[in-house]
Design a protein around this motif. Sequence first.
Motif, PDB file in Angstrom:
ATOM      1  N   GLY A   1       4.451   9.995  -8.875  1.00 40.28           N
ATOM      2  CA  GLY A   1       4.524   9.658 -10.292  1.00 40.28           C
ATOM      3  C   GLY A   1       5.758   8.835 -10.635  1.00 40.28           C
ATOM      4  N   CYS A   2       6.198   8.016  -9.708  1.00 43.87           N
ATOM      5  CA  CYS A   2       7.386   7.179  -9.963  1.00 43.87           C
ATOM      6  C   CYS A   2       6.957   5.735 -10.179  1.00 43.87           C
ATOM      7  CB  CYS A   2       8.367   7.291  -8.793  1.00 43.87           C
ATOM      8  SG  CYS A   2       7.695   6.719  -7.223  1.00 43.87           S
ATOM      9  N   ASN A   3       7.929   4.928 -10.587  1.00 42.65           N
ATOM     10  CA  ASN A   3       7.605   3.515 -10.779  1.00 42.65           C
ATOM     11  C   ASN A   3       7.774   2.749  -9.459  1.00 42.65           C
ATOM     12  OD1 ASN A   3      10.348   2.938 -10.428  1.00 42.65           O
ATOM     13  ND2 ASN A   3      10.744   2.803 -12.618  1.00 42.65           N
TER      14      ASN A   3
ATOM     15  N   PHE B   1       9.880   1.777  -3.920  1.00 39.23           N
ATOM     16  CA  PHE B   1      10.392   0.826  -2.924  1.00 39.23           C
ATOM     17  C   PHE B   1      11.802   1.204  -2.491  1.00 39.23           C
ATOM     18  CE2 PHE B   1      12.403  -3.108  -1.524  1.00 39.23           C
ATOM     19  CZ  PHE B   1      11.505  -3.495  -0.531  1.00 39.23           C
ATOM     20  N   SER B   2      12.621   1.608  -3.442  1.00 37.89           N
ATOM     21  CA  SER B   2      13.990   2.022  -3.133  1.00 37.89           C
ATOM     22  C   SER B   2      13.993   3.207  -2.170  1.00 37.89           C
ATOM     23  CB  SER B   2      14.719   2.374  -4.428  1.00 37.89           C
ATOM     24  OG  SER B   2      16.014   2.830  -4.155  1.00 37.89           O
ATOM     25  N   GLY B   3      13.108   4.163  -2.396  1.00 41.57           N
ATOM     26  CA  GLY B   3      13.000   5.315  -1.513  1.00 41.57           C
ATOM     27  C   GLY B   3      12.568   4.922  -0.107  1.00 41.57           C
ATOM     28  N   LEU B   4      11.603   4.014  -0.025  1.00 35.70           N
ATOM     29  CA  LEU B   4      11.169   3.528   1.286  1.00 35.70           C
ATOM     30  C   LEU B   4      12.312   2.833   2.020  1.00 35.70           C
ATOM     31  CD1 LEU B   4       7.635   2.096   0.417  1.00 35.70           C
ATOM     32  CD2 LEU B   4       8.118   4.049   1.911  1.00 35.70           C
TER      33      LEU B   4
ATOM     34  N   HIS C   1      12.391   9.401  -3.302  1.00 35.02           N
ATOM     35  CA  HIS C   1      13.386   9.021  -4.299  1.00 35.02           C
ATOM     36  C   HIS C   1      14.241  10.252  -4.664  1.00 35.02           C
ATOM     37  CE1 HIS C   1      10.004  10.485  -6.672  1.00 35.02           C
ATOM     38  NE2 HIS C   1      10.844  10.691  -7.666  1.00 35.02           N
ATOM     39  N   ASP C   2      15.367   9.962  -5.220  1.00 37.56           N
ATOM     40  CA  ASP C   2      16.294  11.056  -5.566  1.00 37.56           C
ATOM     41  C   ASP C   2      15.644  11.986  -6.590  1.00 37.56           C
ATOM     42  OD1 ASP C   2      19.070   8.770  -5.522  1.00 37.56           O
ATOM     43  OD2 ASP C   2      18.254  10.022  -3.925  1.00 37.56           O
ATOM     44  N   ALA C   3      15.926  13.280  -6.431  1.00 39.24           N
ATOM     45  CA  ALA C   3      15.384  14.273  -7.360  1.00 39.24           C
ATOM     46  C   ALA C   3      16.093  14.180  -8.676  1.00 39.24           C
ATOM     47  CB  ALA C   3      15.542  15.661  -6.759  1.00 39.24           C
TER      48      ALA C   3
ATOM     49  N   PHE D   1       0.829  -1.215   0.000  1.00 38.48           N
ATOM     50  CA  PHE D   1       0.000   0.000   0.000  1.00 38.48           C
ATOM     51  C   PHE D   1       0.860   1.260   0.000  1.00 38.48           C
ATOM     52  CE2 PHE D   1      -3.421  -2.654   2.251  1.00 38.48           C
ATOM     53  CZ  PHE D   1      -4.022  -2.977   1.050  1.00 38.48           C
ATOM     54  N   ALA D   2       1.966   1.239   0.760  1.00 38.01           N
ATOM     55  CA  ALA D   2       2.849   2.416   0.810  1.00 38.01           C
ATOM     56  C   ALA D   2       3.514   2.645  -0.541  1.00 38.01           C
ATOM     57  CB  ALA D   2       3.906   2.233   1.901  1.00 38.01           C
ATOM     58  N   VAL D   3       3.938   1.573  -1.189  1.00 38.98           N
ATOM     59  CA  VAL D   3       4.554   1.703  -2.521  1.00 38.98           C
ATOM     60  C   VAL D   3       3.542   2.292  -3.507  1.00 38.98           C
ATOM     61  CG1 VAL D   3       5.420   0.377  -4.503  1.00 38.98           C
ATOM     62  CG2 VAL D   3       6.330  -0.065  -2.211  1.00 38.98           C
TER      63      VAL D   3
END
Length: 196
Positions: A155-157, A162-165, A194-196, A145-147
């Motif tokens: 607006g990311c994939n 998941f990587s950001g989490l 996630h990275d800008a 749910f968080a992803v």
Amino acid sequence: MKQKKPRMLFRGLHALIWHDSDSNRQFLELYLQRLGIRVSSCGVAGKLERCHEFDLLFFDSDHDLPIDDLKHDGPSIALVGSEAPSRLQWILDHKVASLIFKPVRSAGIYGSIVFAMNQHEERLSIAAQQDRFSSKIRYRKLVIFAVLKLMREQGCNEEAAFSGLRRQAMERRITIEMLCADMLGQNLPSNRLHDA
């Protein structure tokens, strides 16, 4: 998975014998005391209020004792005098861990305790493992749910969300599941992870 060494020593345990005073009960009391087990006894018509805490229950299976009323979560051992099918069914219905046949003799008592105690510990271990698996499944749903929430908001994939989490969980030194529970449970606006 590493096999746990079976328990073979029982010194310090407290056993309750719910059986009328006769040669069977007397023999069992002496045998248990020689093993270092503290023993309390009560006749089948007696009230068990004074013995509300015990580790191991021995009971006379020839009587319809209200075993469920004890709310005892430890192992139970039936003292069996009658092998009538109805008696055996009653024993099975009460999830008894082991049996000792009457007249009680030294042969079989120790083995019965070993089986009862180890079966009980195995049951507790399996229940704890099932709880852990259930928790993991619940937490995995939170991660999903968080992803999805991050994918919508940012607006990311899926991989970037998941990587950001994962990165934020590592920074906060908590599990990703805890991070997701915190993020979704408090319904806070999520930061861009996630990275800008």
